[in-house]
Every structure is written in structure tokens, then in C-alpha cells.
Design a protein around this motif. Structure first.
Motif, PDB file in Angstrom:
ATOM      1  N   VAL A  28       0.860  -1.172   0.000  1.00 49.30           N
ATOM      2  CA  VAL A  28       0.000   0.000   0.000  1.00 49.30           C
ATOM      3  C   VAL A  28       0.899   1.225   0.000  1.00 49.30           C
ATOM      4  O   VAL A  28       1.753   1.366   0.861  1.00 49.30           O
ATOM      5  CB  VAL A  28      -0.889   0.023   1.256  1.00 49.30           C
ATOM      6  N   SER A  29       0.708   2.070  -0.970  1.00 49.21           N
ATOM      7  CA  SER A  29       1.578   3.245  -1.000  1.00 49.21           C
ATOM      8  C   SER A  29       1.072   4.258   0.010  1.00 49.21           C
ATOM      9  O   SER A  29      -0.058   4.183   0.496  1.00 49.21           O
ATOM     10  CB  SER A  29       1.611   3.846  -2.397  1.00 49.21           C
ATOM     11  N   ARG A  30       1.927   5.182   0.347  1.00 50.92           N
ATOM     12  CA  ARG A  30       1.615   6.215   1.311  1.00 50.92           C
ATOM     13  C   ARG A  30       0.313   6.933   0.935  1.00 50.92           C
ATOM     14  O   ARG A  30      -0.596   7.069   1.733  1.00 50.92           O
ATOM     15  CB  ARG A  30       2.804   7.160   1.302  1.00 50.92           C
ATOM     16  N   GLY A  31       0.236   7.339  -0.335  1.00 47.19           N
ATOM     17  CA  GLY A  31      -0.912   8.131  -0.770  1.00 47.19           C
ATOM     18  C   GLY A  31      -2.222   7.380  -0.583  1.00 47.19           C
ATOM     19  O   GLY A  31      -3.163   7.884   0.021  1.00 47.19           O
ATOM     20  N   ALA A  32      -2.253   6.133  -1.025  1.00 45.55           N
ATOM     21  CA  ALA A  32      -3.486   5.346  -0.948  1.00 45.55           C
ATOM     22  C   ALA A  32      -3.909   5.178   0.490  1.00 45.55           C
ATOM     23  O   ALA A  32      -5.083   5.307   0.844  1.00 45.55           O
ATOM     24  CB  ALA A  32      -3.261   3.986  -1.601  1.00 45.55           C
ATOM     25  N   SER A  33      -2.914   4.908   1.352  1.00 39.04           N
ATOM     26  CA  SER A  33      -3.227   4.679   2.750  1.00 39.04           C
ATOM     27  C   SER A  33      -3.780   5.939   3.401  1.00 39.04           C
ATOM     28  O   SER A  33      -4.755   5.894   4.142  1.00 39.04           O
ATOM     29  CB  SER A  33      -1.959   4.209   3.457  1.00 39.04           C
ATOM     30  N   ASP A  34      -3.149   7.073   3.105  1.00 34.85           N
ATOM     31  CA  ASP A  34      -3.596   8.345   3.686  1.00 34.85           C
ATOM     32  C   ASP A  34      -5.032   8.641   3.264  1.00 34.85           C
ATOM     33  O   ASP A  34      -5.884   9.005   4.077  1.00 34.85           O
ATOM     34  CB  ASP A  34      -2.698   9.487   3.211  1.00 34.85           C
ATOM     35  N   ILE A  35      -5.290   8.487   1.968  1.00 28.43           N
ATOM     36  CA  ILE A  35      -6.624   8.799   1.459  1.00 28.43           C
ATOM     37  C   ILE A  35      -7.658   7.901   2.124  1.00 28.43           C
ATOM     38  O   ILE A  35      -8.710   8.345   2.583  1.00 28.43           O
ATOM     39  CB  ILE A  35      -6.660   8.629  -0.078  1.00 28.43           C
ATOM     40  N   ALA A  36      -7.296   6.609   2.241  1.00 29.30           N
ATOM     41  CA  ALA A  36      -8.216   5.661   2.865  1.00 29.30           C
ATOM     42  C   ALA A  36      -8.515   6.086   4.298  1.00 29.30           C
ATOM     43  O   ALA A  36      -9.656   6.023   4.747  1.00 29.30           O
ATOM     44  CB  ALA A  36      -7.607   4.261   2.849  1.00 29.30           C
ATOM     45  N   LEU A  73      -3.064  16.588   1.318  1.00 34.21           N
ATOM     46  CA  LEU A  73      -2.089  15.505   1.160  1.00 34.21           C
ATOM     47  C   LEU A  73      -1.156  15.813   0.010  1.00 34.21           C
ATOM     48  O   LEU A  73      -1.578  16.183  -1.084  1.00 34.21           O
ATOM     49  CB  LEU A  73      -2.816  14.195   0.868  1.00 34.21           C
ATOM     50  N   PRO A  76       2.109  11.758  -3.773  1.00 30.39           N
ATOM     51  CA  PRO A  76       3.087  10.739  -3.367  1.00 30.39           C
ATOM     52  C   PRO A  76       4.320  10.793  -4.258  1.00 30.39           C
ATOM     53  O   PRO A  76       4.211  11.131  -5.437  1.00 30.39           O
ATOM     54  CB  PRO A  76       2.316   9.431  -3.561  1.00 30.39           C
TER      55      PRO A  76
ATOM     56  N   ARG B  33      10.452  -0.421  -3.558  1.00 29.46           N
ATOM     57  CA  ARG B  33       9.421  -1.170  -2.835  1.00 29.46           C
ATOM     58  C   ARG B  33       9.774  -2.631  -2.645  1.00 29.46           C
ATOM     59  O   ARG B  33       9.235  -3.305  -1.775  1.00 29.46           O
ATOM     60  CB  ARG B  33       8.078  -1.018  -3.545  1.00 29.46           C
ATOM     61  N   MET B 117      -1.101  -0.837   6.091  1.00 26.35           N
ATOM     62  CA  MET B 117      -0.192   0.244   6.473  1.00 26.35           C
ATOM     63  C   MET B 117       0.605   0.688   5.257  1.00 26.35           C
ATOM     64  O   MET B 117       0.935  -0.127   4.401  1.00 26.35           O
ATOM     65  CB  MET B 117       0.790  -0.295   7.512  1.00 26.35           C
ATOM     66  N   PRO B 118       0.927   1.970   5.185  1.00 20.67           N
ATOM     67  CA  PRO B 118       1.785   2.392   4.082  1.00 20.67           C
ATOM     68  C   PRO B 118       3.092   1.607   4.100  1.00 20.67           C
ATOM     69  O   PRO B 118       3.653   1.363   5.158  1.00 20.67           O
ATOM     70  CB  PRO B 118       2.054   3.867   4.357  1.00 20.67           C
ATOM     71  N   ASP B 119       3.528   1.219   2.895  1.00 18.63           N
ATOM     72  CA  ASP B 119       4.762   0.441   2.760  1.00 18.63           C
ATOM     73  C   ASP B 119       5.924   0.963   3.571  1.00 18.63           C
ATOM     74  O   ASP B 119       6.587   0.227   4.287  1.00 18.63           O
ATOM     75  CB  ASP B 119       5.199   0.493   1.288  1.00 18.63           C
ATOM     76  N   VAL B 202      -2.447   9.705  10.533  1.00 24.49           N
ATOM     77  CA  VAL B 202      -2.371   8.333  10.027  1.00 24.49           C
ATOM     78  C   VAL B 202      -1.452   7.514  10.932  1.00 24.49           C
ATOM     79  O   VAL B 202      -1.754   6.380  11.311  1.00 24.49           O
ATOM     80  CB  VAL B 202      -1.843   8.330   8.579  1.00 24.49           C
ATOM     81  N   ALA B 650     -10.840  -0.418   3.422  1.00 19.13           N
ATOM     82  CA  ALA B 650     -10.933   0.955   2.934  1.00 19.13           C
ATOM     83  C   ALA B 650      -9.828   1.237   1.924  1.00 19.13           C
ATOM     84  O   ALA B 650     -10.051   1.853   0.889  1.00 19.13           O
ATOM     85  CB  ALA B 650     -10.842   1.915   4.111  1.00 19.13           C
ATOM     86  N   ALA B 654     -10.077   2.307  -1.917  1.00 15.65           N
ATOM     87  CA  ALA B 654      -9.434   3.500  -2.457  1.00 15.65           C
ATOM     88  C   ALA B 654      -8.573   3.140  -3.657  1.00 15.65           C
ATOM     89  O   ALA B 654      -8.514   3.865  -4.646  1.00 15.65           O
ATOM     90  CB  ALA B 654      -8.573   4.153  -1.371  1.00 15.65           C
TER      91      ALA B 654
END
Lengths: 383, 662
Positions: A28-36, A73, A76, B33, B117-119, B202, B650, B654
């Protein structure tokens, strides 16, 4: 077999690193996680407002805040070019392939003990039925004692078994109990003292020495006298040790079984009969017995020399020490060594002279004088 | 073969931890990544290896493999199985292995349950966790190796310290370690956030469940330890302000503060610096506790081994991890953006006050624990800072916390109304006052007990005030009808908060009631009677009894209330032949919520004993309160806002919807 398991374990460990390196990442990239996160927060606020858990004003304010953060935000960061990343991955893979087995095997070879198999008690008991009998017997006597704590005989039976099992402390306590319950006899005292020595890993402690002195009142017992000799030897007083043992051998009725062993021990002592003593060997008597240390090596070397040469080598060292102390007389240990050396060389006059010199030189050091005088008394040079 | 493979697995775990200390961070810095994806996989493997090593050591203990020094020193073939197993961590080496096992367990849990969680956050968290694991694995392998072998295996072991031969040992250390070491995760989160420079709501969202989990375990662990001390040490006390107890209380105070702080940070993005600081502080205090207990600086039941080399090693770990994180903190703290604003009187303001009080409490305990040590190190003077110091400093700090706790719960976010909140608490305040008056009239007794009991009732009732208001909105019959439905819809977190706070009140009630207790120290002969509180005790007889590896003498005592037999207790003194040690086992009868407690000593040949007899009304509430607190924590943890895998769905949603970011 062991090494096959090690190899498999290492293989799995390395694989756990190489596997994700080889796969296409699915995270999960930072952006996707934040938005979620902010979306779920907004949804939560809305839910609460609908259910009347929040006042409409509060809900409005909260959702405005969350929405503001959602919009704020940052974009990313773009993924690095695949080529550059690929090089890093290749480098990491090779490094891991070398590092993990090298470290694991290297460190294990230092601290591990691969040759030693498991030794569960059950297997050991199966291996030697005699041992199991012994264990069972011990357990039985222990249980008996737990029920009858005043049975001195049981302690006396148990103690030697403890000794054979290498449990010196337990043996000593059992003998102490036997002494308490059955009364003191020289034999019992001697056994107790011996157990104390086991418990102290072979050192004749002060407590043990006193017990042997009490037990030695019965001169027919060899054990207390042998250990009193050992005590003297461990204190570095080889003269006294030799004296005790020689008398013990002379008075022994008819060449008892231990006589041979004792003679060998005496022969192995530094400065066996007729040979002159040397100061360092005398001081390091226990070390020589243990056979370690530089001093002990020196002593052994001197021991190996032909008679005449040995005598002169030792004399040379003693003279050098005397000369050094004549120059600088503040070395207490040096004086102690010198006095002892003369005593060992059977030159009591020189020893007494050295005592007097030492006291004069160290006149303003009360503790040093005390030690010197104590040595004088110990060697019988006083008066 | 099992033993040596276990040893090798531990060495291999060190190699993996070192790899995992580097690759994920490298990945997160360069944005690679694949390198980041290494972290969870290695964390799981590392856990597997440490778990295998732990299994191997357990096997050696259970099979009485006396070729291991650790087994010889702490086991005995005649020991009951449960103590053979719990003896694995009832000693220095084994407990350090348990420490690392829990560390690895938490890393594995993060790897498993944080796919949302973010990577980069996950990679950094696991990397920091691996730093800690590397340090402690090195410590174990180089200075306290449980797998050290003996050339000549002796026939029998030395047995475990009898004080530790208790079911408590099976539960207390693992629970406490889950709490202690669980805080390593919050530390790793804080360090990871500082490394990546992303400290926001977050972050708070992801760190909260882990903090809560560690807090629950720590709460239970401390309560368990306290109950264990209560029934085995035979003094009738449950908390001695012993430095080792304080070492576990300090992280608890910090974790409690952190728990409240992350709530503010998630909701309002305020208090960022403070949250990060507390996360570092909580684990640092755990480390200091470990240092105090493990280095031999303190001598107590817990200090199994004192060895200066180990002390220095742990001190080094301490300096690197606390110093390093504080340096990171200093480097990043300046660049933090201002979060949400709030008025002094608001939910946030109340939580700030809670934090201040809790950290001050923590500082007090810290000073009281370390000052004597520092003084002795510097001047050689031995002083003892005992319960009087702590009672005088800790209690006045904690009392306002109790007063403010229900008020804070009733304040609104951002801007609150103090008098409004106080008004909502009118029922609670009334209940507290009535309780005080009733108790004063009925029981009398020490003023402190009366006042604190009233305070406790106020806290318990007040904890549910907010919940009640939300359930019975509007009042009247319709409100009551709808309450059930609303209760289902309310977030479980709201119930969790209420229960946790009420639990603290229950504990306070138990503490307050100690003032009404009675204590007698007396010599008893069989047939003697003694009055304690409302009960009559008859000391009937002293009988010998053989245990599996001990012999005990039990003093049968009957408890009667106005002539009616209600219970029989069997306090005993035990003798463990293998270690030549004595230990007493208290006889406890729980009557209602109170307990009759009796311990005996110096059993003479004619059957007379020295006995300590206590009547402790409501004493069990102390631990029941802790259980309620933990229950509240579990309720919150099950809330959707806390659920560890929560954002997964979620996040997937997204990711599947066309977002400009993806």
C-alpha cells in the motif's frame, strides 16, 4: 544430520529475504493509505452525525477539518526507475547470500557445540541402570529423611552417595546433620571435612582445617593428617606439608594403599627431597600442582634442570632479589618472598637477617610490619 | 540435536535481524518497494527461528538435559512439569530469550496484520524493531547464552528458586513482557515516523491498537505480579514500592499517557511532539526497567544474576536506543507542522492535563527509584526510599487525576464547558458524597479511607455518565426505549473507555478499604482462637505434608462467623531440600469481596507457630479493578476504529477506485 538441518534452516532464512526481492511488490503506498484513512474518518463522522451521536455543528467542523487534511495531502513521491532499483535489489541479494550464512556459521562455530548431543535425563537413565538405581536410592533416602528429619544414620548413608554424585555441598550438609544428630567422633569429623573440601572444589578452607585439627586428635586416623598436610601445601608452606606427610608415612602401620599415591604426590612437589627450593616455585606451589601460568612454567623448567645447575639457577634468582631489595627496600612482597626463599633453602640465619632488614626498611608501614612478623612466626624464625 | 539446532536458530535469527535492520530502511530512503517488502517476510521468519530456539530450550528443561548450564542451575528432575516449563523464563538467560521472543512476536504481528499500512511506514517500523532485536540477540549470545553446554553433565540440577515455584511464574512474566516489550512497537513506530518525517493522524491511527494491546498486557501483568507477591511473600501487602515493581509501573504510567495522547493526535492531529516523545519514553522506561532488573544493580527476587559485564552491555543498549531516538527526535521535532488548535478547557485540554499528571507521577516514581541508587554510586551512602515517600508524593498527584477523569470524559473536543461537564456529573458527585456520608456513619474509621472511597464511587459512576447521556438522549420514556438500539450503534470504544476508567475507580475503592482492615501478629498453639475483623479463627492443628519436591507443614485454621463455619484455610511453610530454602504459602479465604489472610512461620516442635492474620475488606477489588481496566481495553481494541486490519478494506476500495494518486 545436524549439519543438514543447519543447511535447511539457513536456506529458509535466506529464502525469506530473496523471495520478496524477486517478487513484484504489492503493498500500500503512502498516498493510498492516507486517502483511505481520511475517507474512513469522514465516513465515521457522518455515521455518528446520522445516529445523533454528534451534534450537527460538531460534525460539520470535524468533517471540514478532515476534508482539509485530505486535500492537503502531498502528491506521493514517484517510484524510482526500475533499472536503478533493480541494481540495488541484485546487490542486496548477493550481499545477503554471503552475509547470512557467513555470520550464522561463523558465530555458531565460535559459541556453538555441534559435537555435543542432547542429554535428556531419561536417555541417561536408560543407558546405565546402575545410575538409575543410585538415583532411586537417593530419592528413597531423601524421602525417608523428609519424614524422619532426626535420623542421623540416614544422613550418614546419604552423604557418601552425594559425594559420588559430585554434590559436595549436599554431602557436607548431610555430614553436618549426622554430626549434629549422632555426636562428634574423629571419623565423622574427618568425613565432614573431606566433604567441605569437595564443596570448595578442592580448597582446604579455614573451616575444614579446624575440623581436621580436631579430628587429628586421634593419631590413628590418616585422613585428617593428610588433609592438614594438604592445607599447609596450599598455604605455600611446603616444608610443613612435607613434614606432616613424612611423619604420616613413617607412622603408618603396614604400607597402606594410599601410601604409594602420597609418595608420588610428594615426589611431584617442587623441591623434592635433597633438591634445593626456589622462591618462585615455593610461592607458586598450588599453581605448579595445577600446572598453569608463566611462573609455573619457569618453575617446571628449573625443576627439569640437572641438580647442580638447578641449585645455582635458584641461588642466582634469590641473590638478584636480595640485591634489588637492598637498593629499594619498600617492596613488602619482595621481602616476604626473600624470607620464604631463605627458609626453603634451609638457611635460617639469612632468613632471620632478611626479616630484620625488612622490618627496618618498612619501619613506617604498620601493616607491612604485621605481615612480615606473621611470616616470621609462621616459619618459626621469631626469637 | 534439538538443543544445538535451537542454538543455531538463534544465531540465524541474529543474522536475519541484522539484514532486516538495513534493507527496509534502505528501501524506504530510495523508494525501492522490493527492498521494503523484505521487512514483513524476514520478520515472520525471524519469529519462527526465535520461537524454535525457545522451544528447544523448553525441551531441554522439560527433558532435564543437564548438559546445559542453564538447566542445571535452574531445574531439578523432580520438579513438577509446570515449573519445568515456567522455569525456562524463571532465570536470567531464559527470561532474556522470552524478551526477544515477544519482540519477534510483535514484529511478526505487525508483518501479518498491517497490510493496510503504508509500505514505508511498515518497512521502517520493522527495521527499527530489528535494531532492538539485534541488540538483544547479541546480548543473549555474547553474555547470557542459555544454550551454554557443560563438558561434564552433573547428575542433578540445583532446582529453581522456591519463591518462583508458583503458578504465578507461568503467567506473570509472559504477560508483563507482552506489555513491556509490546511498547517496543510504539517506540519503533515513533522512530519510523521520525525517520520518514511523516508524523500525522495516520501514524496515530496505526500506533493506537499496538499501544492499547501493550497497555492491556502490562496492566494484567502488573496486577498478576502484585497478587503473586501478596500471597507468597506472606506480609499481607500487595505493593511494596520495590524498585522492580516501580520499573514496571513507570512504563505503565507512560503508556497510559501515550494511550490518551494518541487519541488526540488521531482525532485532531494535535500534540504530535508530545505523542512521539511519550512513545519513546514508554519504551525507554521499559529498557531502564530491564537494566535495573537484569544488571544486578538491584538485588531482589527478580535479580537472578548479577554480572557487571551484562550490566555494561545493557547500559550500552540503553544509551544507544534512548540517546539515538532522542537525537532523532531533536532533529525532527523542529520541523513539525502545527496540528489542530483547541481551547484550554476542552477534551484535548483535559487530556493534556492527564498527560502532565501521569508523567509527573512517572517522574516521581523515577526519582524515588533511582535517587538512592545514584546516591549510593556517588557517595556510597545507603538510603532507602520507601512507601512513605511514594505515598506522600504519588497519592497527591494521582488524586486530582481521579477528580478530573470523569470531567474530561464529558468535555467536548476543541472547546468545552467546564460547568456544563460538572453539571452532567451531578449524579456521580452525589453518589460519591452519599457514599462518603454513609461510610462515615456506618464504618467510621480513617478519614482517608472514607474520602477515597467516596472519590472511587464518584469515578465509577462518573465513568458511565457520558455513556448514559449518549444512550438516553433527551430523557423520557422514548429515550429508554431507544437506548438498547443506540447501545448497539455506539462505538465499542465508548464502552471501553467507560469500563477502563471505572476499573481504575474499582481499584481505588479496594485500596481505600485497606484502612478498615485489621492485622494481628500473634503466637498460636493448636486449639487457640483469634478474633480478626468480624471473624473468629480457630487454629486447629499443624500437620506435615509432602509435596512433589518440598515438604510442608500446614496449619489448618477454621474461620467462623458468629459460630458458623464458613471456610477452612491452610497456610503453610514449605521446605525445598534441593535449595535448602524455606518459603511460606499464605492461607487465603475470599469472603464476599474481602479476604481473610493468614501466614505462619517458625513452626515449633510443640506445634506453636508465629502467625500473621489479616482481615482485608474489599481487597479483591484491587485486582478486579485491573481486570475491568483490561476488559475495557479489550472492548476498545475490538472497536472498528482500533481494529488492526481496519483500513485494509478501505484501502482496497481507495486503490480500486480511480484515484489520481495511484
Amino acid at each position: 544430520m545436524l549439519w543438514v538441518i543447519f543447511a535447511i534452516l539457513t536456506g529458509f532464512a535466506v529464502l525469506s529475504i530473496l523471495w520478496p526481492l524477486a517478487k513484484t511488490p504489492r503493498g500500500v503506498s503512502r498516498g493510498a493509505s492516507d486517502i483511505a484513512f481520511y475517507k474512513s474518518q469522514l465516513a465515521g463522522i457522518e455515521r455518528d452525525a446520522v445516529q445523533g451521536l454528534m451534534t450537527p455543528e460538531d460534525a460539520q467542523g470535524a468533517s471540514a477539518e478532515a476534508a482539509r487534511r485530505l486535500m492537503a495531502l502531498a502528491e506521493p513521491p514517484l517510484e524510482r526507475s526500475v533499472a536503478g532499483a533493480g541494481r540495488a535489489v541484485r546487490f542486496a541479494s548477493i550481499a545477503v547470500l554471503i552475509f547470512v550464512p557467513a555470520l550464522a556459521l561463523g558465530l555458531y562455530s565460535v559459541i556453538g557445540d555441534p559435537a555435543r548431543p542432547d542429554l535428556p535425563l531419561a536417555a541417561r537413565n536408560e543407558a546405565s541402570p546402575a545410575r538409575m538405581d543410585l538415583m532411586a536410592a537417593v530419592a528413597k533416602i531423601e524421602a525417608h529423611i523428609a519424614q524422619n528429619p532426626d535420623d542421623g544414620r540416614a544422613y550418614e548413608v546419604l552423604a557418601p552417595v552425594y559425594l559420588r554424585m559430585g554434590r559436595g555441598n549436599d554431602a557436607a550438609q548431610a555430614y553436618a546433620a549426622a554430626l549434629r544428630l549422632l555426636g562428634q567422633t574423629p571419623e565423622r569429623l574427618a568425613l565432614y571435612g573431606e566433604a567441605l573440601i569437595y564443596a570448595a572444589n578442592g580448597a582446604v578452607t579455614e573451616e575444614a582445617r579446624k575440623i581436621f585439627e580436631a579430628a587429628a586428635k586421634d593419631p590413628s586416623l590418616a585422613k585428617p593428617r593428610f588433609f592438614l598436610g594438604l592445607a599447609a601445601a596450599q598455604d605455600g608452606d611446603l616444608l610443613r606439608a612435607r613434614d606432616i606427610w613424612e611423619r604420616l608415612l613413617a607412622e603408618a602401620p603396614d604400607n597402606p594403599p594410599w601410601a604409594q599415591a602420597l609418595r608420588e604426590r610428594m615426589a611431584a612437589m617442587p623441591g623434592a627431597p635433597a633438591a634445593a627450593q626456589n622462591e618462585s616455585a615455593a610461592r607458586d606451589a598450588p599453581a605448579v600442582e595445577g600446572g598453569s601460568g608463566a611462573k609455573a612454567n619457569l618453575a617446571a623448567k628449573i625443576q627439569a634442570m640437572p641438580e647442580a645447575e638447578r641449585s645455582s639457577a635458584i641461588r642466582g634468582m634469590v641473590d638478584a632479589l636480595a640485591a634489588r631489595l637492598a637498593q629499594n627496600g619498600q617492596d613488602v612482597d619482595g621481602w616476604l618472598r626473600l624470607v620464604r626463599a631463605y627458609a626453603v633453602l634451609r638457611e635460617p640465619d639469612k632468613a632471620r637477617a632478611a626479616l630484620v632488614d625488612a622490618k627496618r626498611n618498612l619501619a613506617n608501614d604498620a601493616t607491612a610490619i604485621g605481615r612480615i612478623e606473621a611470616l616470621g612466626r609462621e616459619l618459626g624464625l621469631e626469637g | 540435536m534439538i538443543v544445538e539446532t535451537g542454538h543455531y536458530a538463534l544465531v540465524l535469527a541474529l543474522a536475519l535481524a541484522l539484514v532486516n535492520s538495513v534493507l527496509p530502511i534502505w528501501g524506504s530512503v530510495t523508494g525501492d518497494r522490493r527492498l521494503m517488502a523484505v521487512a514483513p517476510s524476514v520478520a515472520l521468519m525471524g519469529f519462527g527461528l526465535v520461537a524454535y530456539a525457545f522451544f528447544a530450550l523448553t525441551y531441554a528443561h522439560v527433558a532435564s538435559d543437564f548438559s546445559l548450564a542453564n538447566v542445571v542451575e535452574n531445574s531439578h528432575s523432580a520438579k513438577p512439569l509446570i515449573y519445568k516449563i515456567s522455569g525456562v523464563w524463571g532465570n536470567h538467560e531464559g527470561s532474556m530469550l522470552l524478551w526477544v521472543l515477544v519482540l519477534a512476536l510483535f514484529a511478526a504481528a505487525v508483518a501479518l496484520f498491517s497490510s493496510s499500512m503504508p509500505d514505508d511506514l511498515r518497512a521502517n517500523v520493522l527495521a527499527v524493531q530489528s535494531w532492538i532485536a539485534s541488540a538483544f540477540l547479541l546480548f543473549i549470545l555474547l553474555t547470557s547464552n542459555p544454550f551454554a553446554r557443560l563438558a561434564n553433565a552433573p547428575a542433578e540440577g540445583n532446582d529453581l528458586n522456591p519463591l518462583l515455584q508458583d503458578p504465578g511464574l507461568a503467567i506473570h512474566p509472559p504477560l508483563l513482557y507482552l506489555g513491556y516489550v509490546g511498547l517496543s512497537i510504539t517506540y519503533s513506530f515513533a522512530a519510523a515516523a521520525l525517520i520518514s518525517g511523516r508524523i500525522d493522524a495516520v501514524f496515530a491511527r496505526f500506533v493506537r491498537p499496538w499501544t492499547l494491546l501493550a497497555w492491556i498486557c502490562l496492566t494484567l501483568g502488573i496486577a498478576m505480579g502484585s497478587y503473586w507477591a501478596y500471597y507468597t511473600l506472606g506480609w499481607g501487602g500487595f505493593w511494596f514500592w520495590d524498585p522492580v515493581e516501580n520499573a514496571s509501573l513507570m512504563p505503565w504510567l507512560a503508556a497510559t499517557a501515550l494511550l490518551h495522547c494518541t487519541a488526540v493526535m488521531e482525532k485532531r492531529e494535535a500534540l504530535k511532539i508530545w505523542t512521539i516523545f511519550l512513545a519513546i519514553l514508554a519504551f525507554s522506561l521499559s529498557l531502564i526497567g530491564t537494566f535495573l532488573v537484569r544488571s544486578g544493580v538491584l538485588t531482589s527476587v527478580h535479580a537472578f544474576a548479577s554480572d557487571p559485564q551484562r550490566g555494561i552491555f545493557i547500559l550500552l543498549i540503553l544509551v544507544v536506543f534512548i540517546g539515538g531516538s532522542l537525537a532523532l527526535f531533536a532533529w525532527r521535532a523542529g520541523g513539525l507542522k502545527q496540528g489542530g488548535l483547541f481551547a484550554p478547557v476542552s477534551r484535548e485540554g483535559a487530556l493534556v492535563l492527564n498527560n502532565l499528571l501521569l508523567t509527573t507521577c512517572c517522574a516521581t516514581v523515577f526519582i524515588g527509584t533511582l535517587y538512592p541508587l545514584a546516591l549510593e554510586a556517588l557517595t556510597g551512602e545507603k538510603i532507602s526510599v520507601g512507601p512513605p515517600f511514594f505515598n506522600l508524593t504519588f497519592a497527591p498527584l494521582f488524586a486530582p487525576l481521579f477528580v478530573l477523569m470523569p470531567i474530561g470524559q464529558n468535555l467536548a473536543w476543541k472547546r468545552g464547558d467546564f460547568f456544563g461537564a460538572a453539571q452532567r456529573l451531578i449524579v456521580a458527585i452525589g453518589a460519591g458524597l452519599i457514599a462518603m456520608l454513609a461510610l462515615a456513619a456506618w464504618r467510621g474509621g480513617p478519614v482517608v479511607s472514607v474520602v477515597l472511597s467516596g472519590l472511587a464511587i464518584y469515578v465509577i459512576v462518573g465513568s458511565f455518565a457520558d455513556l448514559g447521556r449518549r444512550l438516553f438522549v433527551g430523557g423520557g420514556a422514548t429515550a429508554i426505549m431507544g437506548a438498547g438500539q443506540r447501545a448497539l450503534r455506539l462505538p465499542r470504544q465508548a464502552f471501553g473507555t467507560a469500563f477502563a476508567h471505572a476499573g481504575l475507580g474499582v481499584t481505588l475503592l479496594g485500596l481505600a478499604a485497606t484502612g478498615w482492615g485489621a492485622e494481628k501478629i500473634t503466637a498460636l498453639r493448636p486449639g487457640d482462637e483469634v478474633e480478626i475483623g468480624p471473624y473468629q479463627l480457630t487454629f486447629e492443628s499443624v500437620q506435615p505434608r509432602a509435596g512433589p519436591n518440598f515438604a510442608e507443614r500446614i496449619g489448618r485454621t477454621a474461620i467462623r462467623s458468629s459460630g458458623v463455619l464458613i471456610a477452612t484455610i491452610e497456610p503453610s511453610t514449605r521446605f525445598y531440600p534441593a535449595r535448602k530454602m524455606n518459603r511460606s504459602e499464605a492461607g487465603i479465604a475470599t469472603i464476599g469481596l474481602g479476604q481473610v489472610y493468614m501466614s505462619i512461620a517458625d513452626v515449633a516442635a510443640n506445634g506453636s507457630v508465629n502467625a500473621r492474620v489479616f482481615w482485608k475488606p474489599l481487597v479483591s477489588l484491587i485486582w478486579i479493578g485491573a481486570l475491568i481496566m483490561a476488559f475495557g481495553g479489550c472492548l476498545s481494541l475490538s472497536d472498528r476504529g482500533f481494529r488492526i486490519g481496519v483500513a485494509r478494506r478501505a484501502a482496497k476500495a481507495a486503490a480500486s477506485s480511480p484515484q489520481p494518486a495511484e
